[in-house]
Structure formats: structure tokens, C-alpha cells
Enzyme design. Structure first.
Site, PDB file in Angstrom:
ATOM      1  CB  SER A 187     -41.116  -3.824  -2.063  1.00  9.15           C
ATOM      2  OG  SER A 187     -40.645  -4.457  -0.880  1.00  9.15           O
ATOM      3  CB  SER A 196     -42.421  -4.044   1.879  1.00  8.54           C
ATOM      4  OG  SER A 196     -41.780  -2.909   1.357  1.00  8.54           O
ATOM      5  CE  LYS A 250     -40.234  -7.934  -1.062  1.00  8.38           C
ATOM      6  NZ  LYS A 250     -40.393  -6.955   0.037  1.00  8.38           N
TER       7      LYS A 250
END
Length: 431
Positions: A112, A136, A35
């Protein structure tokens, strides 16, 4: 492996080879993606927003969590798209595009950690790394039909990771099968191989399943059959979790709205209050972390997220001490409920992934229910794993298992042992 051209999961592709080529390492020959809020030496940590990337320097070192994976023999192949400033569970990014959900192209991938989940679900990598503050990792793993693990809070280093809200931030990971999920977890958590322990109790939170639009018999009952076959029915218990939390977390009374339950929208008042406390403390810590940068730079932030950021910047310190009391009480309450080797069973989210472009009022109802469920482990700091349970009406569905703080290895073992049995009971495309 597939290619990314049809999925849009990656922000930047590069190769970081393993620190050693020894074939005996636990993650040897596996590839992973990261990420875009983890520091990778020589690359800008973009945090999902072009203005953030423009105003921050190249990272001078690599986050310890990533280094641990490289030291264990894995190869990093790039960074992944994420929601701006990690402030959404949808997975839509107005600047960089929305990674395509590999299970349902017309549905959001979840955020996310959207690109990280899609990269695994689309078989672009063997596993991936994300973060989970409010959901997330758990949400996108559910939406993309894969495993997602949120560890006990504070057990995996968040050094070299852009913070969102430190009271809840965790480093989590995704995989398509429970064996790789466990191998990655043992590296990040620095766990030795241990003999699997039989759970003392497996508690079905019946009221939480009423929040879900998926029929109870199509998810919970499949899980129950697998448990009965492996452990017997004596370990199974049932709990009205909302009532238990109402009694066990007295500070929640300060966050109760006093509004009666709507005829149209089922909710669990104590868990809705728990979500309110979590989101207040999250806004407060986000402001402390990033408020000054937002005020000075005035970044271009997409719809939905810009409103949340504005709300965060208006947050004061009022009731923050109560939020922290709720956190302590919630951990104590769930620790008493579960003991050292108990498991709580809940839906990960209240239904299948929403359609792309769902209108804001409809999405907010779904989000409110989702955060009621996500706040259980989020506030208590307990570990949670999303377990894919096949497809229902051509959309992915899942279930979550929650275990005591520090019982991460125990929970990983449970999933490994149960999942072959779960798969035996899943009827393809009818669940």
C-alpha cells in the site's frame, strides 16, 4: 530531481526542514517523502481515503519516526498516495489515482506504500518512508525496482502511525542504493556503526523459487555468484522451506485446507496455511482498530478493498489464539534455522508487477502466491530487505534476504557489501 507531474506520487507537498543544518548529520542534504498514514503536525493524516480525512482532525504532533529523520538532517517534502486504509498490495487508489510505476507505466506500482515507492523510483526524493504489515514496503519496492526494508517487528516506533494490524505493522523505508538504505536504517533503528560480520550460512529456499515465474537461473544464480565471490561457497546451503515450516510450526495444521494442489497452480501447503493464519489475525485486528469507524461513517471505499474491509468486519475471535501460537512457533523455527547471523534467500514476490486492470481471478492467484512468500517474515517478525536484480523482459525483478529478529544492522551491511558484486553479474535488459 524529477518532478511529480508525470507520476502522481504525492498527496500533499510541503517542506519540513531538518531540525539542524549541521553538515555532519547522517542524513544531511537528503530529501524524503512520507506515506499518508504518518502524523505530521499541522496536516491531516488521510489514510488513503477522503472520508477518513474528512472525519479526522489535523495532527497535533509529528510521528517519532519522522522526527528522528528530521533530527538526522533530512528534509521532508510531502506526503504520498497510498492504498485505502493500507488494505492492498496493488497500489491502485480509486479516489486519488494510481501512482505511475517508473519502471513499467502499464503495470501497478505495488501497495500500500505506492506513492512512497514511486517517489524514490522516479528520483523525486532520495528516500521515503512507508509501512509494511502484509507486504506494503516489500511489494512496491520490488515492482518499482528499488530497495525496500521491512525491519524486525517492534524495532522502529509506530507511535503517530495509523495502525492496520499491530501484530504485523512495521515502519519501513525505500532507497535507490544500499548506502542510503543503510544510513536511513541506522537512524530509525538507532544503530551504531559496526564492523560487518561474515554470515554463518546463506540459505536458498529452493521451493520458494518454484513459486516464481522468473527463471531461477536469472535471479538466484546471479545472487549465488556474488556470494561465492565475497564469502566463498561454504556458506551456501539449500532448504525446502515448506517442509521445514510444516515440521517446525505444528499449529499450522489448523489452517491447512485439505485441498490437493492444482495442476495449474503450484503452491507450498505450509506457506499457504501460514498466509491464512496471518490474514485472519490481520482481519481481526483491523476490525478492532477501525470497525466502529467504518460502521458509523460508512465510507466510500473502492472495489477490492471494500470487500476485504467487509470480510474483516465479519471476523470473530475464533482461532485467533492459534494465530498467535503460529507467530511464536514461526519465529522460533526460523531463529533455529538461521542462528544469529544466517540469511534466508527467497523471491520477494512470485513474478513481475501485474498489469493495470488485471482481472480479479488472475490477480487473486498471484496474491495467494505473494502472501505465501510475504508471510515468512510477516508472521515471524524477522527483518527482510528487497534487493533489485535488474530487468527481465523489460520488467523489474528482485530477490529478498531475511535475517534474524534484531539482526537489522547485520542485514543492511550484507546488502551494502554484496550489491556491487551483484551488479557486475546483471546483464542489462537480458535479466
Amino acid at each position: 530531481m524529477a518532478t511529480d507531474s508525470n507520476y502522481g506520487a504525492f498527496m500533499e507537498k510541503f517542506i519540513l526542514p531538518p531540525s539542524s543544518s549541521s553538515p555532519g548529520l547522517p542524513l544531511s542534504s537528503l530529501t524524503f517523502a512520507v506515506k499518508e498514514l504518518f502524523d505530521v503536525e499541522g496536516h491531516v493524516t488521510g489514510f488513503g481515503n477522503p472520508d477518513w480525512a474528512r472525519t479526522h482532525p489535523v495532527a497535533s504532533s509529528t510521528a517519532p519516526a519522522i522526527s528522528a529523520l528530521l533530527n538526522a538532517g533530512a528534509t521532508c517534502v510531502g506526503t504520498t498516495v497510498m492504498d485505502e486504509m493500507a488494505y492492498s498490495i496493488n497500489g491502485e487508489n480509486v479516489h486519488y489515482g494510481t501512482p505511475r510505476n517508473p519502471c513499467a507505466a502499464d503495470r501497478v506500482p505495488g501497495g500500500s506504500s505506492s506513492g512512497s515507492a514511486v517517489a524514490v523510483g522516479a528520483k523525486l526524493v532520495d528516500f521515503s518512508i512507508g509501512t509494511d504489515t502484509g507486504g506494503s514496503v516489500r511489494v512496491p519496492s520490488s515492482y518499482c525496482g528499488i530497495f525496500g526494508f521491512r525491519p524486525s517487528h517492534g524495532t522502529v516506533s509506530t507511535s503517530g502511525v495509523v495502525p492496520m494490524a499491530q501484530s504485523f505493522d512495521t515502519v519501513g523505508w525505500f532507497a535507490r542504493d544500499p548506502v542510503i538504505l543503510s544510513r536511513v536504517g541506522r537512524v530509525l533503528l538507532q544503530l551504531p556503526e559496526v564492523t560487518p560480520i561474515r554470515p554463518t550460512r546463506i540459505i536458498i529456499a529452493d521451493d520458494c523459487f518454484q513459486l516464481s515465474s522468473i527463471p531461477h537461473n536469472l535471479v538466484a544464480e546471479i545472487f549465488i555468484k556474488a556470494v561465492e565471490k565475497l564469502y566463498g561457497d561454504d556458506v551456501l546451503k539449500h532448504e525446502i522451506l515448506g517442509d521445514y515450516v510444516m515440521v517446525g510450526v505444528p499449529s499450522l495444521r489448523h489452517f491447512m485446507t485439505g485441498n490437493s494442489q492444482s495442476d495449474q497452480v503450484y503452491n507450498i501447503p505450509s506457506l499457504a496455511a501460514l498466509s491464512s493464519a496471518m490474514r485472519l489475525l490481520q482481519r481481526f485486528e483491523f476490525k478492532n482498530n477501525h470497525g466502529e469507524w467504518v460502521s458509523i461513517v460508512k465510507p466510500d471505499i473502492g472495489p477490492g478493498i471494500s470487500e476485504r474491509v467487509s470480510d474483516a468486519l465479519r471476523t470473530t475471535g475464533e482461532n485467533i489464539d492459534l494465530c498467535r501460537s503460529v507467530k511464536e512457533e514461526m519465529r522460533d523455527a526460523l531463529s533455529s534455522l538461521l542462528g544469529d547471523f544466517g540469511v534466508l534467500v527467497i523471491p520477494t514476490v512470485p513474478g513481475p508487477p501485474p498489469k493495470l486492470g488485471t482481472n480479479a481471478p488472475e490477480l487473486e492467484i498471484f496474491r495467494a502466491k505473494a502472501f505465501s512468500l510475504l508471510s515468512i517474515a510477516g508472521v515471524s517478525g524477522l527483518c527482510q530487505v528487497n534487493v533489485p536484480m535488474g530487468m527481465h523482459e523489460d520488467l523489474p525483478v528482485s530477490i529478498s534476504l531475511v535475517a534474524a529478529h534484531g539482526a537489522d544492522g547485520f542485514l543492511l551491511n550484507i546488502v551494502e557489501r554484496l550489491y556491487d558484486l551483484i551488479k557486475q553479474h546483471i546483464v542489462p535488459s537480458s535479466l
